[in-house]
Write a protein that holds these residues in place. Structure first.
Motif, PDB file in Angstrom:
ATOM      1  N   THR A   1      -2.827   0.574   6.745  1.00  0.00           N
ATOM      2  CA  THR A   1      -3.489  -0.962   7.425  1.00  0.00           C
ATOM      3  C   THR A   1      -4.014  -0.766   9.100  1.00  0.00           C
ATOM      4  O   THR A   1      -2.902  -0.444   9.894  1.00  0.00           O
ATOM      5  CB  THR A   1      -2.295  -2.227   6.641  1.00  0.00           C
ATOM      6  OG1 THR A   1      -1.946  -1.894   5.919  1.00  0.00           O
ATOM      7  CG2 THR A   1      -2.783  -3.045   7.754  1.00  0.00           C
ATOM      8  N   HIS A   2      -4.768  -1.776   9.771  1.00  0.00           N
ATOM      9  CA  HIS A   2      -5.122  -1.294  10.942  1.00  0.00           C
ATOM     10  C   HIS A   2      -4.169  -2.552  11.696  1.00  0.00           C
ATOM     11  O   HIS A   2      -3.923  -3.888  10.969  1.00  0.00           O
ATOM     12  CB  HIS A   2      -6.561  -1.672  11.187  1.00  0.00           C
ATOM     13  CG  HIS A   2      -7.499  -1.189  10.641  1.00  0.00           C
ATOM     14  ND1 HIS A   2      -8.783  -1.117  10.582  1.00  0.00           N
ATOM     15  CD2 HIS A   2      -7.861   0.349  11.387  1.00  0.00           C
ATOM     16  CE1 HIS A   2      -9.420   0.256  10.619  1.00  0.00           C
ATOM     17  NE2 HIS A   2      -8.297   0.856  11.131  1.00  0.00           N
ATOM     18  N   LEU A   3      -3.437  -2.490  12.721  1.00  0.00           N
ATOM     19  CA  LEU A   3      -2.672  -3.371  12.950  1.00  0.00           C
ATOM     20  C   LEU A   3      -2.557  -3.569  15.015  1.00  0.00           C
ATOM     21  O   LEU A   3      -3.435  -2.525  15.501  1.00  0.00           O
ATOM     22  CB  LEU A   3      -1.598  -3.085  13.652  1.00  0.00           C
ATOM     23  CG  LEU A   3      -0.618  -2.437  12.214  1.00  0.00           C
ATOM     24  CD1 LEU A   3       0.349  -1.682  12.500  1.00  0.00           C
ATOM     25  CD2 LEU A   3      -0.341  -3.961  11.500  1.00  0.00           C
TER      26      LEU A   3
ATOM     27  N   CYS B   1       0.610   3.201   6.349  1.00  0.00           N
ATOM     28  CA  CYS B   1      -0.100   3.190   4.938  1.00  0.00           C
ATOM     29  C   CYS B   1      -1.887   2.483   5.276  1.00  0.00           C
ATOM     30  O   CYS B   1      -2.035   2.220   4.027  1.00  0.00           O
ATOM     31  CB  CYS B   1       0.877   1.574   4.390  1.00  0.00           C
ATOM     32  SG  CYS B   1       0.339   0.209   5.576  1.00  0.00           S
TER      33      CYS B   1
ATOM     34  N   GLY C   1       1.323  -5.092   5.294  1.00  0.00           N
ATOM     35  CA  GLY C   1       0.991  -3.787   4.359  1.00  0.00           C
ATOM     36  C   GLY C   1       1.763  -2.909   3.866  1.00  0.00           C
ATOM     37  O   GLY C   1       1.946  -2.466   2.834  1.00  0.00           O
ATOM     38  N   CYS C   2       2.850  -3.144   4.392  1.00  0.00           N
ATOM     39  CA  CYS C   2       4.240  -2.349   3.824  1.00  0.00           C
ATOM     40  C   CYS C   2       5.139  -2.385   5.160  1.00  0.00           C
ATOM     41  O   CYS C   2       5.390  -2.819   5.822  1.00  0.00           O
ATOM     42  CB  CYS C   2       3.364  -0.544   4.481  1.00  0.00           C
ATOM     43  SG  CYS C   2       4.238  -0.278   6.091  1.00  0.00           S
TER      44      CYS C   2
ATOM     45  N   CYS D   1       4.151  -4.310   9.812  1.00  0.00           N
ATOM     46  CA  CYS D   1       3.398  -4.432   9.294  1.00  0.00           C
ATOM     47  C   CYS D   1       2.691  -5.321   7.735  1.00  0.00           C
ATOM     48  O   CYS D   1       3.421  -5.278   6.963  1.00  0.00           O
ATOM     49  CB  CYS D   1       3.052  -3.060   8.265  1.00  0.00           C
ATOM     50  SG  CYS D   1       1.614  -1.777   8.165  1.00  0.00           S
TER      51      CYS D   1
ATOM     52  N   ARG E   1      -3.668   2.186  13.498  1.00  0.00           N
ATOM     53  CA  ARG E   1      -4.109   2.418  11.957  1.00  0.00           C
ATOM     54  C   ARG E   1      -2.147   2.894  11.275  1.00  0.00           C
ATOM     55  O   ARG E   1      -1.983   3.899  11.846  1.00  0.00           O
ATOM     56  CB  ARG E   1      -4.266   3.050  11.880  1.00  0.00           C
ATOM     57  CG  ARG E   1      -4.563   3.331  10.023  1.00  0.00           C
ATOM     58  CD  ARG E   1      -5.899   4.332   9.709  1.00  0.00           C
ATOM     59  NE  ARG E   1      -7.682   3.675  10.036  1.00  0.00           N
ATOM     60  CZ  ARG E   1      -7.884   3.758   9.109  1.00  0.00           C
ATOM     61  NH1 ARG E   1      -7.387   3.266   7.396  1.00  0.00           N
ATOM     62  NH2 ARG E   1      -8.880   2.625   9.129  1.00  0.00           N
ATOM     63  N   CYS E   2      -1.836   1.771  10.789  1.00  0.00           N
ATOM     64  CA  CYS E   2      -0.403   2.304  10.202  1.00  0.00           C
ATOM     65  C   CYS E   2      -0.545   3.115   8.893  1.00  0.00           C
ATOM     66  O   CYS E   2      -1.235   4.308   8.493  1.00  0.00           O
ATOM     67  CB  CYS E   2      -0.374   0.779   9.302  1.00  0.00           C
ATOM     68  SG  CYS E   2       2.317   0.805   8.759  1.00  0.00           S
TER      69      CYS E   2
ATOM     70  N   LYS F   1       0.590  -1.184   0.016  1.00  0.00           N
ATOM     71  CA  LYS F   1       0.252   0.112   0.053  1.00  0.00           C
ATOM     72  C   LYS F   1       0.953   1.227   0.080  1.00  0.00           C
ATOM     73  O   LYS F   1       2.341   1.182   0.357  1.00  0.00           O
ATOM     74  CB  LYS F   1      -1.065  -0.307   1.211  1.00  0.00           C
ATOM     75  CG  LYS F   1      -1.986  -1.014   1.214  1.00  0.00           C
ATOM     76  CD  LYS F   1      -2.818  -0.954   2.682  1.00  0.00           C
ATOM     77  CE  LYS F   1      -4.148  -2.357   2.494  1.00  0.00           C
ATOM     78  NZ  LYS F   1      -4.235  -1.660   3.709  1.00  0.00           N
TER      79      LYS F   1
END
Lengths: 60, 517
Positions: free
Chosen positions: B212-214, B210, B188-189, B186, B207-208, A2
């Motif tokens: 993405t929820h963590l 990028c 997502g990234c 993460c 929320r990262c 992303k």
């Protein structure tokens, strides 16, 4: 992979909530001054001014 | 007042009010929608680092979006204030340009006054709207913080308490770094999140950068994210930092039988666990391959090869499954390393151990060597060095590193018991009897020092082959003792040292003194 996001949804939600509350308060104050809504007592406070400007006679 | 005049004044005031509200609306929309001052994760991190620089062992704020009331709410308020001020300045500017000298002012006298009053009413209306917004923001942010900050503190406290009670840590088998909790990758990234405790980045989730929820808290993140070492970034097994973590190094001289003991004890623990239907697994490929190789040697009765000085020195096993499992790290290094145990890197795992196993080759004891012939010693692949030297090296390293050995347990394992018995020795099986026996054959310094330096010491006779059905010489006994002492839920199995009492420093010292006299 992303890419970096812009405004996160929780920020949008918070802003919307605070804007909504602000708008509601301003509407309540405005309509209260005009003698409507939940804050009609405000209308009594500005009664001398509306009377001086003959606004209270509109519609008579 | 004439009502014609009154209506005109009212209309002008209404226009001024509309202008003021419009000014605020434009400034507000611009501040929150069109051109907001968005506090991005990197900005928040830099600000936080400037306000509170990370100390030794700490890390800067992770790259995640800060929770709105902590930072963005105040940024929005400030941006709106600036916009409101700028819009007001803009509406006052033309009038100021027209009437900036006194002559112009007096020539068209009523007009400037009317304009000033009109703009003043508009500005007051605009300022009033802003004040309402500011009040809502302050109350909203304050209420959120009043809820979030204590909640985060309670959740952190609960997690700290659980960490202390369960002894959950994250051990890296690559660099041997032990952290209170791991970092998380993460999904997502490429960003790594080093501190997933509740705080200004979120309470339950973050929320990262990028998007993405963590999940937050090690207990929740451990099973949903990939844990990595805080220091070297190597991947850690699932559950690291959320389940009990036990580290047990095995040390001893060259050819003392450390590797053989490690796999024989592992084999024994796996057998008793299987009987109790407790799952035993290896969370990573390296550990699984190493264990399969070592266990195959033990089960087939083959000779164990000398451990290379460059060989992998640790394996991890998981006792149980899921959230109730325990991670056990066993460390084994070539005996050459222990000849100079104060070297910093190769034996780094000793510094964070919770229990130690010292493997003592009885055939390296002078008294035994004198009684046996050269053939028996060759068959036993006897360690050549003085058994007390290796112990002293490791004990000195622990002392020099500031590691409190007085908080640790030590299992002194006399290896090759089957060979000793076959050579005609009548060996004790009780921990205190073994200590007396060792003292009697000249290892009294080690027995005394161990009892003095460690919180608890037990002595075991073990054999990797020919373990009696009653559990005599069971190689799993030392490991089971250390594991259960550190809270592992192991079944009570064969345990040759289950009967003896605890071997504490004071009684041992007196008993050894008696034995020597």
């Amino acid at each position: 992979m992303k890419t970096a996001m812009r405004t996160p949804p929780h920020t949008v939600a918070y802003r919307s909530f605070i804007s909504g509350i602000t708008l509601l308060i301003l509407l309540a104050l405005g309509s209260g001054l005009a003698g409507h809504g939940p804050l009609t007592s405000l209308h009594q406070l500005v009664q001398p001014i509306t009377h001086a400007l003959h606004l209270d006679r509109i519609g008579e | 007042m004439n009502y014609h005049v009154g209506y005109s004044i009212a209309a002008v005031i209404a226009c001024a009010l509309v202008l003021g509200v419009s000014l605020f609306a434009v400034a507000f929309v611009q501040a929150l929608v069109r051109d907001p001052d968005l506090i991005e994760p990197a900005t928040a991190r830099d600000e936080q680092a400037k306000a509170k620089p990370a100390g030794p062992g700490e890390f800067p704020l992770d790259l995640a979006w800060p929770y709105y009331p902590f930072r963005q709410g105040w940024a929005d308020l400030e941006r709106t204030r600036l916009n409101v001020a700028r819009r007001n300045a803009q509406v006052w500017r033309p009038g100021r340009a027209l009437f900036d000298n006194a002559a112009g002012w007096w020539i068209v006298f009523p007009v400037p006054l009317a304009l000033v009053i009109f703009l003043s009413v508009a500005s007051v209306a605009c300022a009033f709207c802003f004040l309402v917004y500011a009040l809502v923001t302050v109350v909203g942010n304050g209420a959120s913080l009043a809820l979030l900050v204590p909640s985060a503190a309670i959740m952190r406290g609960w997690e700290r308490m659980r960490r202390g009670r369960m002894r959950t840590q994250a051990t890296c088998m690559t660099c041997f770094h032990v952290a209170q909790w791991p970092a998380y990758q993460c999904p997502g990234c490429p960003h790594t999140h080093r501190d997933v405790r509740p705080g200004r980045l979120g309470l339950l989730i973050r929320r990262c950068e990028c998007g993405t929820h963590l999940p937050l808290m090690a207990l929740r993140a451990a099973w949903r994210l990939t844990a990595v070492c805080q220091r070297c970034g190597a991947p850690l097994p699932p559950g690291a930092g959320a389940v009990r973590d036990i580290r047990i190094p095995v040390f001893g001289d060259i050819s003392a039988g450390k590797t053989r003991f490690l796999f024989a004890s592992l084999n024994s623990v796996m057998q008793t666990s299987r009987r109790a239907r407790l799952a035993v697994g290896f969370p990573d490929t390296d550990s699984r391959k190493l264990a399969e190789f070592g266990l195959s040697i033990i089960r087939s009765g083959r000779e164990t090869a000398k451990t290379s000085t460059n060989a992998q020195v640790g394996l991890t096993l998981r006792l149980g499954t899921g959230r109730r499992s325990e991670l056990v790290h066993l460390f084994d290094a070539a005996g050459e390393h222990f000849r100079d145990a104060r070297r910093p890197d190769a034996l780094r795992f000793l510094d964070d151990s919770q229990g130690l196993v010292y493997v003592l080759d009885p055939f390296s004891i002078e008294d035994i060597r004198k009684r046996l012939g050269g053939t028996a010693l060759r068959l036993a692949h006897a360690a050549a060095g003085d058994p007390e030297l290796t112990y002293d090296e490791v004990a000195s390293r622990l002392r020099d590193s500031g590691i409190p050995a007085s908080n640790q347990r030590l299992a002194v394992v006399v290896s090759k018991a089957d060979l000793l018995r076959s050579a005609g020795f009548d060996l004790p099986t009780d921990s205190e009897a073994i200590a007396r026996w060792l003292s009697g054959i000249g290892v009294h310094n080690l027995v005394l020092a161990a009892g003095r330096e460690f919180a608890e010491v037990r002595f075991f006779m073990v054999a990797s082959q020919e373990v009696a059905p009653d559990g005599q010489d069971d190689p799993g006994a030392p490991l089971r003792w250390l594991l259960t002492a550190h809270g592992a839920r192991l079944p009570v199995g064969q345990d040759s040292a289950a009967t003896p009492g605890r071997h504490r420093s004071t009684p041992v010292a007196s008993e050894v003194a008696e034995a020597r006299s």
